[in-house]
Scaffold this motif. Structure first.
Motif: not given
Length: 583
Positions: A494, A509, A512
């Motif tokens: 990340l 994000i 991810c």
């Protein structure tokens, strides 16, 4: 269908044979031979071509695809070889979960020159297989791996797809569609939802400021990565008891954990999850948050702070009772304090108690050694000052009294700093106290208080029906949320985050999160870690060969381990011969 031979006599008396592909057909009760294809004169046939045709038919009927050498002809040359297995499996799971359909539905009637869904999948696959920046991910997808349905992409395609994803998921429509596809596919139980937060920082000197001078999206705050000097954002994650991520949130870096619970509950209220018991850590267990979680019939399991002096916590820990064994290293007892809508469960882990005792003994030993060292240095300096006062220059001591006092203070400064460092130490400082004479000593009362808490943790719940054992085991599963954060920062890399714009940070994000969802699904169905599965799948390659007939792509032969993984995931193996481009 069969090959038949016919012959014809020429005028010169010679006999010429012909070969035909024929099949029998029944017409009016009579079987007649119909010619499907005339192959030509027997002495002019391409016998090697017929043999290749026969071998390919045999392989097809026996379940084996034709070989690349037969498709591309003679003089084969390997042009390139790219890993295929990891991206192929992730793409199969991606399609099974309906992520492509969810993205298409969120995009609506908008059309783009590039296939946004394929570019987004490439970015997600890059996170799971070999995390890079978006610029490097575009080069990786174009040259170093085979992404089904994507020939090439560049960084502009990646950024444009991220902007589209961020806009499409403004109200979490993509996340909602994807999660319910997973819930239906795996028959997930969402009676328990685990929520926790973490933070991720940015490598920049100063936090950004808003247009009015207020803190921006990347702001300073309580860093859970122990980097309070760097701006950050706060990430929230809700997961099921199986570790499947439900939804992800992103807040500005100065957001307090106590202020997000109401938004989390409201955001998931529209998902119609039914009766949900929220499991939260002690960082979210304020009375206001717990009251909010009980709205509309909801319930919670929360960790309680044992050392903050709360009267309820002290009463629960001090209440006598018999523990019941739940597992080898877990005992529980329920404590009734007569509070409406709140039950307490005291949990004890004998193995953890032994570790706490051993760790505290080691810390006390360090404290005693440091106190002895400080006292020895102080005594030595005291003797040196005393001997100097008795020396030949003692007659002039009245004139040097002020100098002597300044020297004594300077010599004592080192001791004071050492004591301050010990008192302010994050783990050792709680076991020392300051006496009336200004010296540090071991706080035996604090040590005794800590001994009573060895191996214990305190839980509370609003559910009147759930057993104390289920409360303890449910809270232990909160480790799944912590494991998800570790995988986000470890396996999926990340951080570092290379983006500056808020919508790009949110999209990064979210990408991810999608990668975490795919690897969790893979781990659950393959019954192995993603690291092991990824390592084996990446050994399956797609090889491109060039021959006289053109270019052909063929996969390497499956190993028993790869075939076992595909069987567990219920994914059909890729075809041996994937494409043929004539010269």
């Amino acid at each position: 269908m069969y090959l038949r031979r016919t012959q014809r006599r020429r005028k010169d008396g010679s006999v010429v044979g012909y070969v035909q592909l024929a099949h029998n057909r029944r017409v009016g009760g009579v079987t007649r031979a119909e010619v499907v294809l005339n192959l030509g004169r027997e002495d002019e046939l391409d016998m090697e071509g017929l043999r290749r045709l026969a071998r390919s038919i045999t392989r097809y009927t026996d379940g084996e695809p034709p070989d690349a050498a037969e498709a591309a002809g003679e003089g084969l040359e390997v042009v390139e070889s790219r890993p295929l297995g990891g991206a192929f499996v992730l793409d199969a799971l991606w399609r099974r979960l309906g992520v492509a359909e969810a993205i298409a539905a969120a995009l609506g009637a908008r059309r783009y020159a590039t296939d946004v869904e394929r570019v987004l999948f490439a970015l997600v696959a890059n996170r799971a297989l070999k995390p890079f920046s978006k610029l490097a991910a575009a080069e990786w997808a174009s040259n170093d791996v085979h992404i089904p349905g994507l020939e090439a992409m560049d960084d502009d395609h990646a950024y444009r797809a991220m902007d589209v994803l961020s806009a499409a998921d403004t109200e979490a429509r993509v996340q909602e569609a994807v999660f319910f596809a997973v819930a239906d596919l795996l028959n997930l139980e969402v009676d328990l939802l685990f929520f926790d937060t973490t933070s991720t920082y940015f490598e920049r000197d100063e936090p950004e400021a808003g247009p009015d001078g207020a803190p921006g999206f990347r702001a300073l705050g309580h860093s859970k990565d122990h980097r309070p000097d760097l701006p950050q954002v706060v990430i929230g994650l809700a997961v099921t008891r199986e570790g499947i991520p439900v939804r992800v949130w992103v807040w500005p870096g100065n957001t307090n954990d106590q202020t997000v619970i109401s938004q989390v509950k409201d955001d998931l209220a529209g998902w119609r999850l039914g009766r949900v018991v929220w499991v939260v850590d002690r960082g979210f267990s304020s009375d206001e948050n717990l009251r909010y979680l009980t709205r509309a019939g909801g319930h919670w399991i929360a960790g309680e702070r044992m050392r903050d002096g709360s009267p309820d916590a002290q009463a629960a820990l001090g209440r006598q009772g018999r523990y019941r064994s739940v597992r080898d290293n877990l005992r529980v007892k329920e404590v009734d304090l007569g509070l409406e809508g709140k039950r307490f469960v005291v949990c004890h882990n004998p193995a953890e108690a032994e570790r706490d005792q051993a760790e505290r003994d080691a810390q006390l030993e360090r404290i005693e050694a440091e106190l002895a060292r400080i006292e020895a240095l102080r005594e030595r300096e005291r003797r040196q000052r005393k001997n100097k006062a008795r020396g030949p220059g003692a007659a002039r001591s009245a004139k040097l009294t002020k100098t002597e006092r300044t020297l004594a203070r300077n010599q004592d400064t080192a001791h004071v700093k050492a004591e301050c460092a010990l008192r302010d130490h994050p783990s050792l400082g709680r076991y020392v106290r300051l006496t009336a004479t200004g010296r540090l000593r071991v706080d035996r009362a604090r040590v005794a208080a800590e001994e009573r808490l060895d191996g214990k943790f305190l839980l509370s719940t609003s559910d009147p029906d759930i057993s104390a054992e289920d409360v303890a085991l449910g809270y232990k599963n909160l480790l799944e949320a912590e494991r998800s954060f570790r995988d986000l920062k470890g396996i999926l890399r990340l951080r570092p985050v290379y983006h500056r714009l808020e919508e790009r940070i949110r999209a990064h994000i979210l990408i991810c999160w999608l990668a975490l969802l795919l690897i969790r699904l893979c781990e659950r169905q393959a019954n192995d870690t993603w690291r092991n599965t990824r390592r084996e799948l990446e050994r399956l390659h797609l090889v491109t060969l060039a021959g006289a007939a053109g270019h052909v792509q063929q996969t390497t032969r499956l190993t028993p381990a790869q075939r076992d993984i595909l069987d567990r995931l219920e994914v059909e193996p890729p075809p041996r011969l994937t494409s043929l481009t004539p010269a």
